[in-house]
Design a protein around this motif. Structure first.
Motif, PDB file in Angstrom:
ATOM      1  N   VAL A   6      57.602 -42.635 -31.148  1.00 27.53           N
ATOM      2  CA  VAL A   6      57.066 -42.038 -31.935  1.00 27.53           C
ATOM      3  C   VAL A   6      56.009 -43.078 -33.305  1.00 27.53           C
ATOM      4  CG1 VAL A   6      56.389 -39.849 -33.575  1.00 27.53           C
ATOM      5  CG2 VAL A   6      57.563 -39.158 -31.759  1.00 27.53           C
ATOM      6  N   TYR A   7      55.021 -42.736 -33.557  1.00 23.39           N
ATOM      7  CA  TYR A   7      54.376 -44.150 -34.151  1.00 23.39           C
ATOM      8  C   TYR A   7      53.356 -43.138 -35.212  1.00 23.39           C
ATOM      9  CZ  TYR A   7      56.411 -47.155 -30.656  1.00 23.39           C
ATOM     10  OH  TYR A   7      57.242 -47.594 -30.013  1.00 23.39           O
ATOM     11  N   ALA A   8      53.449 -43.867 -36.260  1.00 28.13           N
ATOM     12  CA  ALA A   8      52.554 -43.195 -37.056  1.00 28.13           C
ATOM     13  C   ALA A   8      51.719 -43.996 -37.462  1.00 28.13           C
ATOM     14  CB  ALA A   8      53.213 -42.029 -38.099  1.00 28.13           C
ATOM     15  N   GLU A   9      50.342 -44.109 -37.501  1.00 25.18           N
ATOM     16  CA  GLU A   9      50.129 -44.795 -37.921  1.00 25.18           C
ATOM     17  C   GLU A   9      48.856 -44.881 -40.222  1.00 25.18           C
ATOM     18  OE1 GLU A   9      46.321 -46.198 -40.737  1.00 25.18           O
ATOM     19  OE2 GLU A   9      46.074 -44.700 -39.840  1.00 25.18           O
ATOM     20  N   THR A  10      49.763 -45.110 -41.205  1.00 19.26           N
ATOM     21  CA  THR A  10      49.091 -45.011 -41.924  1.00 19.26           C
ATOM     22  C   THR A  10      48.595 -45.929 -42.983  1.00 19.26           C
ATOM     23  OG1 THR A  10      51.589 -46.923 -43.463  1.00 19.26           O
ATOM     24  CG2 THR A  10      52.357 -44.158 -42.551  1.00 19.26           C
ATOM     25  N   THR A  11      47.953 -46.194 -42.654  1.00 18.56           N
ATOM     26  CA  THR A  11      47.054 -47.693 -43.277  1.00 18.56           C
ATOM     27  C   THR A  11      46.043 -46.348 -44.044  1.00 18.56           C
ATOM     28  OG1 THR A  11      47.844 -49.201 -42.416  1.00 18.56           O
ATOM     29  CG2 THR A  11      46.205 -49.925 -42.594  1.00 18.56           C
ATOM     30  N   ASP A  41      40.740 -41.696 -43.280  1.00 19.07           N
ATOM     31  CA  ASP A  41      40.022 -41.111 -42.742  1.00 19.07           C
ATOM     32  C   ASP A  41      40.330 -41.591 -41.288  1.00 19.07           C
ATOM     33  OD1 ASP A  41      39.210 -43.353 -42.206  1.00 19.07           O
ATOM     34  OD2 ASP A  41      37.322 -43.752 -44.265  1.00 19.07           O
ATOM     35  N   THR A  42      39.400 -40.779 -40.589  1.00 21.24           N
ATOM     36  CA  THR A  42      39.221 -40.795 -39.424  1.00 21.24           C
ATOM     37  C   THR A  42      39.067 -42.191 -38.630  1.00 21.24           C
ATOM     38  OG1 THR A  42      39.468 -38.697 -39.255  1.00 21.24           O
ATOM     39  CG2 THR A  42      39.032 -39.918 -37.039  1.00 21.24           C
ATOM     40  N   ILE A  43      37.840 -42.867 -39.485  1.00 21.24           N
ATOM     41  CA  ILE A  43      37.133 -43.461 -38.563  1.00 21.24           C
ATOM     42  C   ILE A  43      38.547 -44.820 -38.380  1.00 21.24           C
ATOM     43  CG2 ILE A  43      35.679 -45.864 -38.935  1.00 21.24           C
ATOM     44  CD1 ILE A  43      33.764 -44.020 -39.097  1.00 21.24           C
ATOM     45  N   SER A  44      38.999 -44.595 -39.003  1.00 16.00           N
ATOM     46  CA  SER A  44      40.063 -45.982 -39.609  1.00 16.00           C
ATOM     47  C   SER A  44      41.470 -45.424 -39.405  1.00 16.00           C
ATOM     48  CB  SER A  44      40.662 -46.263 -41.673  1.00 16.00           C
ATOM     49  OG  SER A  44      39.537 -46.268 -42.068  1.00 16.00           O
ATOM     50  N   LEU A  71      50.758 -38.284 -48.967  1.00 22.13           N
ATOM     51  CA  LEU A  71      51.731 -37.908 -47.574  1.00 22.13           C
ATOM     52  C   LEU A  71      51.125 -38.160 -46.443  1.00 22.13           C
ATOM     53  CD1 LEU A  71      53.967 -36.493 -45.658  1.00 22.13           C
ATOM     54  CD2 LEU A  71      53.210 -34.201 -46.668  1.00 22.13           C
ATOM     55  N   TRP A  72      50.695 -38.915 -45.062  1.00 19.79           N
ATOM     56  CA  TRP A  72      50.247 -38.746 -44.600  1.00 19.79           C
ATOM     57  C   TRP A  72      50.207 -38.195 -43.727  1.00 19.79           C
ATOM     58  CZ3 TRP A  72      51.993 -43.611 -46.503  1.00 19.79           C
ATOM     59  CH2 TRP A  72      51.570 -44.889 -47.672  1.00 19.79           C
ATOM     60  N   GLU A  73      49.443 -37.289 -42.870  1.00 21.53           N
ATOM     61  CA  GLU A  73      48.819 -36.152 -41.981  1.00 21.53           C
ATOM     62  C   GLU A  73      50.203 -37.117 -40.706  1.00 21.53           C
ATOM     63  OE1 GLU A  73      45.511 -35.892 -40.381  1.00 21.53           O
ATOM     64  OE2 GLU A  73      44.963 -34.689 -42.415  1.00 21.53           O
ATOM     65  N   SER A  74      50.166 -38.426 -40.203  1.00 21.64           N
ATOM     66  CA  SER A  74      50.375 -39.124 -39.329  1.00 21.64           C
ATOM     67  C   SER A  74      52.066 -38.850 -40.019  1.00 21.64           C
ATOM     68  CB  SER A  74      50.270 -40.589 -38.679  1.00 21.64           C
ATOM     69  OG  SER A  74      50.471 -41.016 -40.765  1.00 21.64           O
ATOM     70  N   THR A  75      52.818 -39.157 -40.526  1.00 17.78           N
ATOM     71  CA  THR A  75      54.303 -39.059 -40.373  1.00 17.78           C
ATOM     72  C   THR A  75      54.756 -37.153 -40.656  1.00 17.78           C
ATOM     73  OG1 THR A  75      53.101 -39.041 -43.398  1.00 17.78           O
ATOM     74  CG2 THR A  75      54.202 -41.502 -42.118  1.00 17.78           C
ATOM     75  N   ALA A  76      54.093 -36.737 -41.496  1.00 15.05           N
ATOM     76  CA  ALA A  76      53.653 -35.429 -41.380  1.00 15.05           C
ATOM     77  C   ALA A  76      54.119 -34.778 -39.514  1.00 15.05           C
ATOM     78  CB  ALA A  76      53.376 -34.413 -42.073  1.00 15.05           C
ATOM     79  N   SER A  77      52.993 -35.661 -39.178  1.00 16.53           N
ATOM     80  CA  SER A  77      52.693 -34.888 -37.369  1.00 16.53           C
ATOM     81  C   SER A  77      54.249 -35.488 -37.094  1.00 16.53           C
ATOM     82  CB  SER A  77      51.339 -35.233 -37.268  1.00 16.53           C
ATOM     83  OG  SER A  77      51.529 -34.263 -37.508  1.00 16.53           O
TER      84      SER A  77
END
Length: 124
Positions: free
Chosen positions: A25-30, A33-36, A2-8
């Motif tokens: 709304v766009y979610a980055e799921t790749t 970590d924060t740099i990525s 579960l990515w934080e981005s999809t939950a958000s």
């Protein structure tokens, strides 16, 4: 996982008082970590779509390190043929309250994040 981005993203889409339309709304799921997060947001979304205004939303304890990382990634010159400029991004940051964590957990996260922020600023 579960990515934080999809939950958000789900939270934004289903917010009782202020739901955001799905097309915004766009979610980055790749990344993991924060740099990525910053790198893939730039290379998978903003550089391709030509977006130049970006709002980064994260926890209060995480905002300063996130800002340092996103500022570094989004102010780096483009290396792709998709764009010829150095970005020209307008970066905005919004922190959310540290809800659901004990005061000890928040303090531990703040200490961890501060060490990471110093590392980012001194090494990048």
């Amino acid at each position: 996982p579960l990515w934080e981005s999809t939950a958000s993203a789900a939270y934004l889409l289903q917010h009782g008082n202020y739901p955001i339309p799905e097309k915004y709304v766009y979610a980055e799921t790749t990344s993991y970590d924060t740099i990525s997060n910053a790198f893939y947001t730039r290379t998978s979304f903003t550089d391709i779509a030509g977006w130049r205004k970006l709002l980064v939303v994260t926890n209060e304890f995480h905002i300063e390190r996130s800002k340092a990382i996103f500022d570094w990634i989004f102010h780096a010159p483009a290396t792709s043929s998709a764009t010829n400029d150095d970005g020209g991004y307008e970066m905005y940051y919004l922190s959310c309250n540290n809800i659901g964590l004990t005061s000890e957990a928040i303090q531990a996260r703040k200490e961890h994040e501060k060490r990471g922020e110093i590392n980012v600023k001194s090494k990048l």
